[in-house]
Design a protein around this motif. Sequence first.
Motif, mmCIF file in Angstrom:
data_model
loop_
_atom_site.group_PDB
_atom_site.id
_atom_site.type_symbol
_atom_site.label_atom_id
_atom_site.label_comp_id
_atom_site.label_asym_id
_atom_site.label_seq_id
_atom_site.Cartn_x
_atom_site.Cartn_y
_atom_site.Cartn_z
ATOM 1 N N UNK A 196 43.493 38.147 31.328
ATOM 2 C CA UNK A 196 43.147 38.712 32.417
ATOM 3 C C UNK A 196 42.047 37.992 33.316
ATOM 4 N N UNK A 197 41.528 36.857 32.955
ATOM 5 C CA UNK A 197 40.885 35.992 33.604
ATOM 6 C C UNK A 197 41.403 35.035 34.056
ATOM 7 N N UNK A 198 40.911 34.615 35.347
ATOM 8 C CA UNK A 198 41.444 33.485 36.293
ATOM 9 C C UNK A 198 40.382 32.275 36.583
ATOM 10 N N UNK A 199 40.395 31.004 36.228
ATOM 11 C CA UNK A 199 39.645 30.193 36.636
ATOM 12 C C UNK A 199 39.493 29.753 38.044
ATOM 13 N N UNK A 200 38.734 29.314 38.558
ATOM 14 C CA UNK A 200 38.555 28.903 39.942
ATOM 15 C C UNK A 200 39.171 27.314 39.883
ATOM 16 N N UNK A 201 38.924 26.530 39.017
ATOM 17 C CA UNK A 201 39.313 25.316 38.913
ATOM 18 C C UNK A 201 39.147 24.719 37.541
ATOM 19 N N UNK A 202 39.991 23.677 36.978
ATOM 20 C CA UNK A 202 39.533 23.218 35.784
ATOM 21 C C UNK A 202 39.030 24.060 34.627
ATOM 22 N N UNK A 203 39.341 25.201 34.828
ATOM 23 C CA UNK A 203 38.803 26.476 33.755
ATOM 24 C C UNK A 203 37.772 26.736 33.949
ATOM 25 N N UNK A 204 37.091 26.470 35.020
ATOM 26 C CA UNK A 204 35.662 26.934 35.343
ATOM 27 C C UNK A 204 35.665 27.895 36.265
ATOM 28 N N UNK A 205 34.542 28.619 36.587
ATOM 29 C CA UNK A 205 34.487 29.263 37.802
ATOM 30 C C UNK A 205 35.528 30.803 37.702
ATOM 31 N N UNK A 206 35.392 31.337 38.772
ATOM 32 C CA UNK A 206 36.454 32.277 38.685
ATOM 33 C C UNK A 206 35.976 33.560 38.213
ATOM 34 N N UNK A 207 36.948 34.205 37.250
ATOM 35 C CA UNK A 207 36.410 35.562 36.561
ATOM 36 C C UNK A 207 35.395 35.138 35.680
ATOM 37 N N UNK A 208 34.081 35.930 35.963
ATOM 38 C CA UNK A 208 32.973 35.858 35.029
ATOM 39 C C UNK A 208 33.021 36.819 34.229
ATOM 40 N N UNK A 209 32.740 36.448 32.673
ATOM 41 C CA UNK A 209 32.692 37.288 31.639
ATOM 42 C C UNK A 209 31.240 37.591 31.013
ATOM 43 N N UNK A 210 31.102 38.646 30.988
ATOM 44 C CA UNK A 210 29.631 39.188 30.382
ATOM 45 C C UNK A 210 29.927 39.795 28.976
ATOM 46 N N UNK A 211 29.143 38.589 28.148
ATOM 47 C CA UNK A 211 29.241 38.931 26.602
ATOM 48 C C UNK A 211 28.490 40.362 26.242
ATOM 49 N N UNK A 212 28.646 40.571 24.941
ATOM 50 C CA UNK A 212 28.030 41.624 24.287
ATOM 51 C C UNK A 212 26.480 41.415 23.839
#
Length: 300
Positions: A212-228
């Motif tokens: 579901x997550x999509x990075x902006x570039x080089x697997x970084x940025x893009x979709x941000x994930x909030x952990x529990x």
Amino acid sequence: MRIVALLLVSLAGSLARGQEYEVRHVQGNVYMFANTLGNVTIQIGKDAGHDGVLLVDTGAPRLRETLLGEIRKLSSDPVRFIINTSADADHIGSNEVLLKPPRTYQLPAEVALFAQDNVLQRLSRDGSGVSSGAWPTLTYLEGKSFAFNGEAIQMFAEKNAHTDGDSIVLFRGSNVLSAGDIFLTTGYPVIDLARGGSIQGEIRALNHILDLTVPRSMQEGGTMVIPGHGRLCDESEVSDYRDMLTIIRDRVQDMLRKGKTLEEVKAARLSRDYDRRYSNSAWTGEMFIEAVYKSLGEHR
């Protein structure tokens, strides 16, 4: 509940020394109430397109007044929706007060509380200790989607991961995902076998988050994930966490196939190269290995 004690771990490096919480803008409509007892996601409307406030989890009871005060700073709109990612006490602590809000906190409004059906089943059992005023009002088996504050909200049930009632929530317009206790930066995931958790389900859930997550570039940025619990992350950190769990799972599985006992597996210290990062006094590497062993053993 023992499970809550296991997750009340330090956020050292995320919050300043002595600081119990902070509120930060993630991106789009989404804010993060980051704290040492469990994160809360806050979605608010902006400009003319606002419908109210949506929360993912309501935090630990001890921070109830603080959370309500911070919500009021962000928006004068009422809380209209709550989504619980599990039945853990540190995720449902303000459910009741928000479902029956006093006028001092918000205008009278109907509040809907969503959760996977197993959350309601567990909270409504005799002996749960949770008042009916804190129970979900709407449940789902696989997931649910709706539009709120000008963006699509998607809830996905993640079966038999941390527990049998886990959910993740994707804010499509803001490009933010709330992962609940499926993903932590403070330690190994708590595989709660007594409540239907499993290592295989945990890894499947993390793989779904990565889908579901999509990075902006080089697997970084893009979709941000909030952990529990822990600090704000992006896809790369979820990927590292998934890889770590997969490696440990495979090590335990190999010893199981060789007929090794639990004591032999624990003595092998299969998580030793990750323990410095993820083991803590509440949920040690040895405790995690035991949960993985028993989880895999149940499904042989």
